[in-house]
Structures are given as structure tokens and as C-alpha cells.
Design a protein around this motif. Structure first.
Motif, PDB file in Angstrom:
ATOM      1  N   SER A 245       0.815  -1.218   0.000  1.00  0.00           N
ATOM      2  CA  SER A 245       0.000   0.000   0.000  1.00  0.00           C
ATOM      3  C   SER A 245       0.849   1.270   0.000  1.00  0.00           C
ATOM      4  O   SER A 245       0.581   2.206  -0.762  1.00  0.00           O
ATOM      5  N   CYS A 246       1.889   1.298   0.829  1.00  0.00           N
ATOM      6  CA  CYS A 246       2.701   2.516   0.946  1.00  0.00           C
ATOM      7  C   CYS A 246       3.549   2.772  -0.299  1.00  0.00           C
ATOM      8  O   CYS A 246       3.694   3.924  -0.728  1.00  0.00           O
ATOM      9  N   PHE A 247       4.112   1.721  -0.875  1.00  0.00           N
ATOM     10  CA  PHE A 247       4.941   1.904  -2.062  1.00  0.00           C
ATOM     11  C   PHE A 247       4.122   2.437  -3.249  1.00  0.00           C
ATOM     12  O   PHE A 247       4.516   3.420  -3.897  1.00  0.00           O
ATOM     13  N   PRO A 248       2.965   1.850  -3.569  1.00  0.00           N
ATOM     14  CA  PRO A 248       2.139   2.455  -4.628  1.00  0.00           C
ATOM     15  C   PRO A 248       1.646   3.858  -4.287  1.00  0.00           C
ATOM     16  O   PRO A 248       1.498   4.701  -5.181  1.00  0.00           O
ATOM     17  N   LEU A 249       1.390   4.112  -2.998  1.00  0.00           N
ATOM     18  CA  LEU A 249       0.972   5.459  -2.602  1.00  0.00           C
ATOM     19  C   LEU A 249       2.073   6.480  -2.892  1.00  0.00           C
ATOM     20  O   LEU A 249       1.790   7.602  -3.335  1.00  0.00           O
ATOM     21  N   ARG A 250       3.298   6.099  -2.643  1.00  0.00           N
ATOM     22  CA  ARG A 250       4.411   6.997  -2.948  1.00  0.00           C
ATOM     23  C   ARG A 250       4.456   7.306  -4.441  1.00  0.00           C
ATOM     24  O   ARG A 250       4.636   8.464  -4.841  1.00  0.00           O
ATOM     25  N   VAL A 251       4.296   6.281  -5.258  1.00  0.00           N
ATOM     26  CA  VAL A 251       4.304   6.491  -6.709  1.00  0.00           C
ATOM     27  C   VAL A 251       3.153   7.406  -7.114  1.00  0.00           C
ATOM     28  O   VAL A 251       3.318   8.297  -7.970  1.00  0.00           O
ATOM     29  N   LEU A 252       1.991   7.229  -6.507  1.00  0.00           N
ATOM     30  CA  LEU A 252       0.838   8.071  -6.829  1.00  0.00           C
ATOM     31  C   LEU A 252       1.100   9.530  -6.464  1.00  0.00           C
ATOM     32  O   LEU A 252       0.807  10.439  -7.260  1.00  0.00           O
ATOM     33  N   PHE A 253       1.632   9.769  -5.282  1.00  0.00           N
ATOM     34  CA  PHE A 253       1.912  11.145  -4.861  1.00  0.00           C
ATOM     35  C   PHE A 253       2.971  11.802  -5.750  1.00  0.00           C
ATOM     36  O   PHE A 253       2.855  12.985  -6.088  1.00  0.00           O
ATOM     37  N   LEU A 254       3.988  11.028  -6.125  1.00  0.00           N
ATOM     38  CA  LEU A 254       5.008  11.586  -7.008  1.00  0.00           C
ATOM     39  C   LEU A 254       4.433  11.902  -8.380  1.00  0.00           C
ATOM     40  O   LEU A 254       4.815  12.898  -9.009  1.00  0.00           O
ATOM     41  N   ALA A 271       5.045  15.919  -2.123  1.00  0.00           N
ATOM     42  CA  ALA A 271       6.387  15.368  -1.941  1.00  0.00           C
ATOM     43  C   ALA A 271       6.589  14.874  -0.503  1.00  0.00           C
ATOM     44  O   ALA A 271       7.205  13.823  -0.279  1.00  0.00           O
ATOM     45  N   PHE A 272       6.053  15.618   0.455  1.00  0.00           N
ATOM     46  CA  PHE A 272       6.175  15.193   1.852  1.00  0.00           C
ATOM     47  C   PHE A 272       5.361  13.933   2.122  1.00  0.00           C
ATOM     48  O   PHE A 272       5.807  13.033   2.859  1.00  0.00           O
ATOM     49  N   LEU A 273       4.157  13.836   1.555  1.00  0.00           N
ATOM     50  CA  LEU A 273       3.344  12.637   1.726  1.00  0.00           C
ATOM     51  C   LEU A 273       4.009  11.420   1.086  1.00  0.00           C
ATOM     52  O   LEU A 273       3.943  10.308   1.620  1.00  0.00           O
ATOM     53  N   ALA A 274       4.653  11.635  -0.069  1.00  0.00           N
ATOM     54  CA  ALA A 274       5.380  10.542  -0.706  1.00  0.00           C
ATOM     55  C   ALA A 274       6.542  10.078   0.179  1.00  0.00           C
ATOM     56  O   ALA A 274       6.797   8.874   0.322  1.00  0.00           O
ATOM     57  N   PHE A 275       7.239  11.043   0.773  1.00  0.00           N
ATOM     58  CA  PHE A 275       8.329  10.701   1.697  1.00  0.00           C
ATOM     59  C   PHE A 275       7.792   9.956   2.903  1.00  0.00           C
ATOM     60  O   PHE A 275       8.376   8.948   3.346  1.00  0.00           O
ATOM     61  N   LEU A 276       6.667  10.402   3.446  1.00  0.00           N
ATOM     62  CA  LEU A 276       6.095   9.780   4.636  1.00  0.00           C
ATOM     63  C   LEU A 276       5.641   8.354   4.347  1.00  0.00           C
ATOM     64  O   LEU A 276       5.782   7.461   5.202  1.00  0.00           O
TER      65      LEU A 276
END
Length: 396
Positions: A245-254, A271-276
Motif C-alpha cells: 500500500s505505501c509503495f504504490p501510494l508513494r508512486v501516486l503522490f510523485l 512530496a512530503f506525503l510521498a516521503f512519509l
């Protein structure tokens, strides 16, 4: 809505603090691994747990990849490029070079290697113990496979950095791609290079995340079929859910970050949400794959030590009870009504009463010895060993 300096500094400070905490936790886990490894090598009682300490090199490598990714996230911050800060002394071109190095090192190396190492650690749990999977050769081969499988992502990101600008020149359809597909940095009004995330790099990372998540689901299903402990099942569920879940979320935010300029608030928020997202995933991975396995092994060994001490204590008590049944008749084992001397011995202490030969009354001196204090006094000649000693009635 331009991003104010206060908001930018706040997000930057929070990012630095979180990366510092991640670094300290990772360093603690590395020292914890070395401590466990040293106990396995020095203590014969830990030989049975040597199988679980086998992938210690890969676990440390996993932590190092996480720290490398966190360092890249700090270098990317615009906070360090403001006047009087560390990266402000660099020229605009060198600041752009820093952004390029960040894309290649983070999206092309640290993140893929981090998740590949996580997958290999999970996959290693399916190895049979008799196959000696966790030896030095396994650690070396696994590290080599991680670098080999990461190579395509590294080359793709390098391709975007070096040749991406060619897609924005010319008259063909391919050469008319929007700039945000390949843009790595943009210049603000203060001549500062603000790092961005090229959409092409994010697409490559998304394809990698999709393939990895699919394989992770299959791998997690294989592991769960072998686990009967509910606590371990919860850990595996937590790890799989966080990664998938977190890895795809990072891709989505980026990916969504290209809809805003780097000097605007939505970009910094995304960018901060992707980092988080990736920070949570990395933290859960370190806990589940590094810290808890070592802590469980040490707790198991401590439990075995306690059980061994209890077993030795029981055998010693049985020996004491056997000796007490063979002592001369003039030594009478004192026991309370309804209790035998054996029951008294099992409680951890034995009571003795000695009588003088010329004494016919029921009075007598009384001594109670704890099994933990048998060596505190020496027994006089003629008394049974390890049981007690005579006490004469004081003359009135």
C-alpha cells in the motif's frame, strides 16, 4: 498559492527530524545484530539459533539502503538551498546536478534495492533449515542478485537524466512530450534549483512497484500457509499490507506532483506525503525483518536458560531429598503437620532439628537453610554435608 518560507522550513525540519530518527533506529538495529551475532559465535548455547542469525549481512544491507534513501531525501530539500544554508554556496548548475544525482540514487538505486532486499529476506523464510541457506555464500549471492535486478531500473533512470531532454526537441510526436515528463529541476526567482520528479521516472518506478507488489502477494500467501502462530501471521500481514500500500501510494503522490510547480504548496505537500509513505514502509520493514527476529531469538534463549536453571534446581532438590532420607536417625527432619520432608524440599528450603543425647524433652534448637545459601557456612564434623549444622541449646 505560493508556498511561504515558514511552511517550507516546517516541512523541511520535520523531514530532517524523521530521517534522523530513522538513522538512529537503523544504527541501533545494526548494533543489535552485531550483539546477537557475537553471542551466537561465542556461546555454545546459541548454536541452535545460528540459522536465524545467518542473513545478518543482508539485514544490515537493508538498513543501509534505507539510510541512503533518507540521506537523499534530506539533500533534495529546498531548505538547504536557501541563503546561508549548506547547498546555497553551489552554483545553479551544480544544484541541478544534485537533483539529477538524487533521482538516479533514490528512484534508480536506493528504493529498488530496498524493496528487493525486503523480498529476498521474506523469500529466505521459505528455505529449509537443513539446506544451510543462511551461510556466507547465501549472503553474497543475495547481494549480487539485488544489484543485478536493480540494474534495469538504474539504467532507465539514468536514461531519463541523460537523454530525457532530447524528447522535448524536434517536430515529431515523441519529441513533443510535455516538459514535466523529463524535467528534473526548475529555477525560481532567487536563482535556486528546485528539484522535481520527472513523470517518466515515476512511471518506471510505478511499473516496478506493480510487479513487486504482485510477487509480494504471492510470496506472502506461500508464507502464511506455513505459519501457524497467530503473532507471526499478524506480522506478515502487517508487512505485506504496508509494502503493497505505501509503495504504490508513494508512486501516486510523485505522479500527482507534476500538476503543481515546485515553489507551490501542493507540490511540497505531495512530496512530503510521498516521503512519509516510504518512511512508514521502511520503518515497518526494519521492525519486522530485523528487530523482532533478533529480539525473539534472544528471548527464546533467555527462556531456555530459565528452564535449564529450573531443571537443575529440581534435580538438586531431588538429590537433597534423597540424601535427607539416608541421614542417621539422630537427625530428624522437621516438617509441619500434614507435610512430608520431600514436600518441604521442593519448596526450596529444608528444616532440621538436632537433639542432645542427654535431652528427653521436646525442646530443641531450630535452623532453616535456603538452597541459595548452602555455602555460606561450613558444617561441623559429623554432620551430613550440604544439609545443615548442629546448634546446641544454650545453657541457661
Amino acid at each position: 498559492m505560493p508556498l511561504t518560507r515558514i511552511a517550507a522550513d516546517a516541512l523541511g525540519v520535520v523531514t530532517i527530524c524523521l530521517v534522523a530518527l530513522l538513522f538512529l533506529f537503523g544504527l541501533f538495529c545494526i548494533l543489535y545484530l552485531f550483539y546477537f551475532r557475537s553471542r551466537v559465535l561465542r556461546n555454545q548455547g546459541f548454536i541452535q539459533l545460528g540459522y536465524f542469525s545467518g542473513p545478518w549481512i543482508i539485514r544490515i544491507t537493508f538498513i543501509l539502503f534505507t539510510i541512503l534513501w533518507g540521506f537523499g531525501e534530506v539533500v533534495r530539500l529546498n531548505l538547504l538551498k536557501q541563503e546561508g544554508r549548506v547547498l546555497n554556496a553551489l552554483s545553479l548548475k551544480w544544484q541541478e546536478t544534485v537533483c539529477k544525482c538524487y533521482i538516479v540514487s533514490s528512484l534508480g538505486f536506493a528504493e529498488p534495492c530496498l524493496f528487493l532486499t525486503l523480498v529476498f529476506l521474506l523469500r529466505a523464510s521459505l528455505q529449509k533449515t537443513e539446506s544451510a541457506a543462511f551461510n556466507e555464500k547465501w549472503n553474497g549471492k543475495t547481494a549480487g542478485f539485488v544489484l543485478l535486478y536493480c540494474l534495469p531500473m538504474f539504467l532507465l533512470q539514468l536514461f531519463v537524466i541523460l537523454l530525457g531532454s532530447l524528447f522535448n526537441k524536434g517536430d515529431s510526436f515523441v519529441n513533443k512530450l510535455p516538459h514535466y515528463f523529463t524535467r528534473i529541476a526548475t529555477k525560481d526567482e532567487d536563482d535556486i534549483a528546485l528539484c522535481t520528479y520527472p513523470l517518466l521516472s515515476t512511471i518506471f518506478l510505478g511499473l516496478f512497484a506493480t510487479a513487486l507488489s504482485a510477487y509480494l502477494f504471492w510470496l506472502g500467501r506461500q508464507i502464511l500457509n506455513l505459519i501457524i502462530n497467530k503473532g507471526l501471521q499478524k506480522r506478515v500481514y502487517t508487512l505485506i499490507f504496508s509494502v503493497s500500500s505505501c509503495f504504490p501510494l508513494r508512486v501516486l503522490f510523485l505522479g500527482l506532483s507534476v500538476l503543481s510547480r515546485p515553489d507551490h504548496f501542493p507540490f511540497e505537500t505531495l512530496a512530503f506525503l510521498a516521503f512519509l509513505s516510504l518512511l512508514c514502509c521502511a520503518g515497518v520493514g526494519i521492525c519486522m525483518l530485523v528487530y523482532w527476529p533478533v529480539a525473539d531469538c534472544l528471548a527464546l534463549r533467555n527462556l531456555q536458560d530459565v528452564e535449564a536453571r529450573i531443571r537443575i534446581s529440581d534435580e538438586y532438590n531431588d538429590t537433597i531429598s534423597l540424601i535427607s532420607n539416608r541421614i542417621p536417625a539422630r537427625y530428624i527432619v522437621e516438617s509441619s503437620p500434614g507435610r512430608s520432608s520431600i514436600a518441604s524440599a521442593k519448596r526450596g528450603s529444608i528444616s532440621f532439628r538436632t537433639l542432645e543425647k542427654e535431652e528427653t524433652t521436646t525442646g530443641g534448637a531450630f535452623v532453616e537453610l535456603s538452597l541459595n545459601s548452602l555455602s555460606q557456612h561450613s558444617s561441623p564434623p559429623g554432620s551430613p554435608q550440604l544439609l545443615g549444622w548442629h546448634m546446641l541449646r544454650p545453657t541457661m
